[in-house]
Scaffold this motif. Structure first.
Motif, PDB file in Angstrom:
ATOM      1  N   LEU A  41       0.750  -1.159  -0.166  1.00 43.65           N
ATOM      2  CA  LEU A  41      -0.014   0.073  -0.120  1.00 43.65           C
ATOM      3  C   LEU A  41       1.029   1.213   0.027  1.00 43.65           C
ATOM      4  CD1 LEU A  41      -2.759   1.221   0.195  1.00 43.65           C
ATOM      5  CD2 LEU A  41      -2.441   1.043   2.621  1.00 43.65           C
ATOM      6  N   GLY A  42       1.954   1.435   0.882  1.00 49.93           N
ATOM      7  CA  GLY A  42       3.020   2.489   0.794  1.00 49.93           C
ATOM      8  C   GLY A  42       3.675   2.648  -0.326  1.00 49.93           C
ATOM      9  N   TYR A  43       3.933   1.544  -1.117  1.00 52.92           N
ATOM     10  CA  TYR A  43       4.623   1.932  -2.524  1.00 52.92           C
ATOM     11  C   TYR A  43       3.558   2.398  -3.542  1.00 52.92           C
ATOM     12  CZ  TYR A  43       9.000  -0.161  -1.054  1.00 52.92           C
ATOM     13  OH  TYR A  43      10.213  -0.373  -0.597  1.00 52.92           O
ATOM     14  N   VAL A  44       2.249   1.574  -3.387  1.00 50.79           N
ATOM     15  CA  VAL A  44       1.326   2.206  -4.462  1.00 50.79           C
ATOM     16  C   VAL A  44       0.939   3.705  -4.214  1.00 50.79           C
ATOM     17  CG1 VAL A  44      -1.256   1.910  -5.034  1.00 50.79           C
ATOM     18  CG2 VAL A  44       0.288  -0.305  -4.903  1.00 50.79           C
ATOM     19  N   PHE A  45       0.607   3.939  -2.882  1.00 52.92           N
ATOM     20  CA  PHE A  45       0.242   5.300  -2.705  1.00 52.92           C
ATOM     21  C   PHE A  45       1.414   6.354  -2.920  1.00 52.92           C
ATOM     22  CE2 PHE A  45      -3.314   4.695   0.678  1.00 52.92           C
ATOM     23  CZ  PHE A  45      -3.937   4.166  -0.235  1.00 52.92           C
ATOM     24  N   ASP A  46       2.627   6.014  -2.853  1.00 51.13           N
ATOM     25  CA  ASP A  46       3.718   6.611  -3.219  1.00 51.13           C
ATOM     26  C   ASP A  46       3.951   7.172  -4.519  1.00 51.13           C
ATOM     27  OD1 ASP A  46       6.453   8.051  -2.356  1.00 51.13           O
ATOM     28  OD2 ASP A  46       7.063   6.617  -3.584  1.00 51.13           O
TER      29      ASP A  46
END
Length: 258
Positions: free
Chosen positions: A51-56
């Motif tokens: 999720l963190g990489y996608v949101f980034d």
């Protein structure tokens, strides 16, 4: 605003240590949930990192279609979870729940975006994605509670409903009491949270903003907006879900379908 204390891999390793303690306590008390803790810990780390990489990526691209795509994925997953909690045997449950959560989420987001926040771009991911996630998650729970309560009540009250129908009541009139009870049951957690907010508990959104260095008054201002958004979205969702589900229990001749 003070600088945010950033966490490195060592800090996260110590955080995992908390779950090691939890597993150890489970072993000590012979609870038998050690494997559940291990799987839940692994999934939490994996899912949040993804999720963190996608949101980034989404925040960097800052594209309307990308933002709406993420929201659509969250909505679809939430709808499937809510449907599974209600019943998979009733026809059209999935579209009923999907439409209800979509309408309630879109309404509250549009109202908040254009009348309260008024960002430079309506699809600003910094605002739209977190708010949509909060609304969808709460609407999912409200839909599941209302739907499950309504379905079980109607199934257990078929005799009373058929009596009302035989006396000339319409299908809507015959189940109106059960609809109201289901809506009240689904909204009870929301109302209780509003009653006790900042007294017995510190809201997680406010706590997160405070940890991020946001001014306390700014943090509670956003919390007020979010709580009111959740209340309206949950109410609208339960109204639409219960109305849609009630129609699935009657045929074209206004007879109760078992």
């Amino acid at each position: 605003m003070e600088d945010l204390i950033k966490l490195d891999l060592v800090d996260l390793a110590f955080a995992v240590g908390l779950m090691v303690i939890a597993i150890g306590l489970s072993v000590w008390e012979r609870l038998g949930i050690e494997l559940n803790f291990v799987i839940a810990t692994g999934r939490t780390i994996l899912q949040l990192l993804v999720l963190g990489y996608v949101f980034d990526f989404i925040f960097a691209v800052n594209n309307a279609w990308a933002v709406l795509g993420i929201v659509a994925i969250m909505l679809t997953i939430a709808v499937i979870v809510a449907r599974n909690r209600i019943s998979q045997k009733i026809p059209l449950v999935l579209p009923v729940v999907w439409g209800a959560i979509l309408v309630s989420t879109a309404f509250t987001l549009l109202y908040t975006n254009f009348l309260i926040l008024q960002p430079d771009r309506w699809y600003e991911p910094r605002y739209l994605i977190p708010l949509a996630g909060i609304i969808i998650g709460n609407a999912m729970n409200a839909a599941a509670i209302a739907g499950d309560r309504l379905v079980s009540t109607i199934n257990n009250s078929s005799g009373e409903i058929e009596t009302h129908l035989s006396l000339g009541a319409t299908p809507q009139q015959a189940v109106s009491q059960y609809r109201r009870e289901a809506i009240r049951a689904a909204l009870l957690p929301t109302i209780n949270q509003m009653m006790l907010i900042a007294m017995a508990t510190l809201p997680s959104i406010t706590a997160g903003q405070l940890l991020g260095g946001v001014n306390p008054l700014d943090a509670v201002s956003y919390e007020i907006v979010i709580v009111f958004m959740v209340a309206v979205a949950n109410l609208l969702t339960t109204i639409l879900v219960t109305r849609g589900l009630c129609r699935q229990f009657f045929n074209s001749a206004a007879q109760l379908v078992r």
